[in-house]
Design an enzyme around this catalytic site. Structure first.
Site, mmCIF file in Angstrom:
data_model
loop_
_atom_site.group_PDB
_atom_site.id
_atom_site.type_symbol
_atom_site.label_atom_id
_atom_site.label_comp_id
_atom_site.label_asym_id
_atom_site.label_seq_id
_atom_site.Cartn_x
_atom_site.Cartn_y
_atom_site.Cartn_z
ATOM 1 N N SER A 66 53.506 36.579 24.451
ATOM 2 C CA SER A 66 52.263 36.428 25.215
ATOM 3 C C SER A 66 52.408 36.822 26.678
ATOM 4 O O SER A 66 51.539 36.525 27.494
ATOM 5 C CB SER A 66 51.709 34.999 25.124
ATOM 6 O OG SER A 66 51.416 34.652 23.805
ATOM 7 N N GLY A 67 53.506 37.487 27.022
ATOM 8 C CA GLY A 67 53.640 38.035 28.371
ATOM 9 C C GLY A 67 54.743 37.448 29.215
ATOM 10 O O GLY A 67 55.154 38.052 30.208
ATOM 11 N N TYR B 116 39.154 40.027 18.349
ATOM 12 C CA TYR B 116 39.485 40.335 19.735
ATOM 13 C C TYR B 116 38.227 40.685 20.528
ATOM 14 O O TYR B 116 37.754 41.825 20.529
ATOM 15 C CB TYR B 116 40.485 41.483 19.811
ATOM 16 C CG TYR B 116 41.768 41.257 19.031
ATOM 17 C CD1 TYR B 116 42.219 39.977 18.730
ATOM 18 C CD2 TYR B 116 42.536 42.336 18.589
ATOM 19 C CE1 TYR B 116 43.399 39.774 18.012
ATOM 20 C CE2 TYR B 116 43.711 42.137 17.887
ATOM 21 C CZ TYR B 116 44.135 40.858 17.607
ATOM 22 O OH TYR B 116 45.302 40.660 16.892
ATOM 23 N N LYS C 139 41.915 43.885 10.884
ATOM 24 C CA LYS C 139 42.109 42.644 10.157
ATOM 25 C C LYS C 139 40.809 42.169 9.515
ATOM 26 O O LYS C 139 39.724 42.549 9.960
ATOM 27 C CB LYS C 139 42.682 41.578 11.100
ATOM 28 C CG LYS C 139 43.987 42.058 11.774
ATOM 29 C CD LYS C 139 44.532 41.072 12.774
ATOM 30 C CE LYS C 139 45.789 41.634 13.426
ATOM 31 N NZ LYS C 139 45.478 42.673 14.425
ATOM 32 N N ASP D 277 46.718 48.894 16.466
ATOM 33 C CA ASP D 277 46.339 47.677 15.746
ATOM 34 C C ASP D 277 45.246 46.938 16.510
ATOM 35 O O ASP D 277 45.305 46.813 17.741
ATOM 36 C CB ASP D 277 47.557 46.753 15.591
ATOM 37 C CG ASP D 277 47.182 45.457 14.885
ATOM 38 O OD1 ASP D 277 46.944 45.515 13.655
ATOM 39 O OD2 ASP D 277 47.108 44.411 15.545
ATOM 40 N N GLY E 45 53.305 40.674 19.474
ATOM 41 C CA GLY E 45 53.635 39.802 20.608
ATOM 42 C C GLY E 45 55.108 39.763 20.946
ATOM 43 O O GLY E 45 55.656 38.665 21.140
#
Length: 336
Positions: A238-239, A51, A77, A46, A234
């Site tokens: 976000s990590g 980005y 997208k 994806d 996600g």
């Protein structure tokens, strides 16, 4: 076509980090990570023009353009057209701030009309070096980017992008379309329409261990009733659920840090990796078709796949439920 009939597995590679998200990623590191994803058998990828102003698509195309087209599933997208000219002035990405400040300097046009949708697709095909796309998501027609005028952007997409993508699907040019957003409300609105009908949606950050209650209230029951599948974007918030410090693309606030600490305490008690708990939680809902996890280190690919297959004792899920760290409405693996 339903997402579970298209997607080749329960995990995909999310290429937002390849757009130099948070930092400048060297080309050799990006290439090594993509090669690791392919070598470990990941066949769903994806990406998006946003980005890094096309950088992610260019890097991903460096891998996929060399592979047999029928051997992978690719989604990107619409809603952003990337121009050749350099952006002048500051770039407004709503709540995402300077998320891609290390990406390409190209001008990004934010538009969801029919004409812009077709231009967006053409640009993506060129950057990716492929002759067709499998899934197209209508990107970011939500509050986090547009504030109080988000409904105007939704209407622009409804009369523009939605109709173009429905036609392309009906003509067999693409296999499916839906929304790719960080908020539930645009998807709820779309599912309430008589037409056009989406095939699924990509919901980023809203069905994770840290944030899922709102999605369970209205969106996911609607989707389940209509047989519409969800790709969870996600899954590590976000990590912060994977050892990082970001939540919602910003530094994690104290209450989130505390919740992660409590989750980590529980996973340590049961000898479970927090990555495994995060991925398997996101996939436990019957609407969930796949997760897409981003990475810029080759070692992270193996970690993600191991987390997906890790055996988690039933007692962990029972304890998680009892701890109040998850909504009582959230389905858990094993029916806990």
């Amino acid at each position: 076509m339903k997402l579970d009939q298209i997607l080749p597995g329960r995990i995909g590679y999310g290429s937002a980090p390849l757009g130099n998200m948070f930092r400048s990623v060297p080309d050799d590191e990006a290439t090594a990570t993509l090669n690791a994803a392919w070598d470990h058998g990941i066949r769903f990828y994806d990406t998006a023009p946003l980005y890094g102003a096309g950088l992610s698509e260019i890097r991903l195309g460096g891998l996929l353009s060399l592979k047999p087209r029928d051997s992978f599933v690719l989604s990107t997208k619409v809603g952003r057209v990337i121009l050749d000219e350099v952006e002048s002035g500051s770039r407004d990405l709503g709540e995402k701030g300077n998320l891609f400040e290390h990406g390409r300097p190209n001008t990004i046009v934010h538009e969801w009309t029919a004409e812009a949708t077709e231009r967006s697709i053409e640009g993506s095909l060129e950057r990716l070096g492929v002759d067709r796309l499998d899934i197209l998501w209508v990107h970011d027609i939500a509050q986090d980017f547009h504030g109080d005028v988000w409904l105007q952007k939704f209407e622009e997409a409804r009369t523009g992008a939605f109709r173009v993508l429905s036609r392309l699907r009906d003509e067999g040019v693409i296999r499916a379309w839906g929304l790719g957003v960080n908020r539930t409300e645009p998807i709820e609105l779309t599912l309430a329409l008589d037409e056009p009908r989406p095939d699924g949606f990509l919901l980023a950050g809203r069905y994770t261990l840290l944030d899922h209650e709102h999605a369970l209230q209205r969106l996911l029951p609607m989707a389940e009733e209509q047989g519409v599948g969800m790709v969870v974007g996600g899954p590590y918030s976000s990590g912060v659920l994977a050892g990082g410090t970001h939540f919602e693309y910003q530094d994690a606030p104290p209450e989130i840090v505390e919740k992660v600490r409590r989750l980590k305490q529980l996973t340590d008690e049961y000898g479970v990796s927090i990555k495994a708990a995060a991925l398997q939680f996101s996939l436990a809902h019957p609407v969930s078709t796949a997760v897409v996890a981003g990475a810029t280190k080759p070692s992270r690919i193996a970690e993600d796949l191991a987390a997906l297959d890790e055996e988690i004792p039933a007692g962990f899920w029972t304890a998680l439920r009892a701890s109040g760290l998850v909504s009582p409405l959230a389905p858990l693996p094993g029916g806990a």
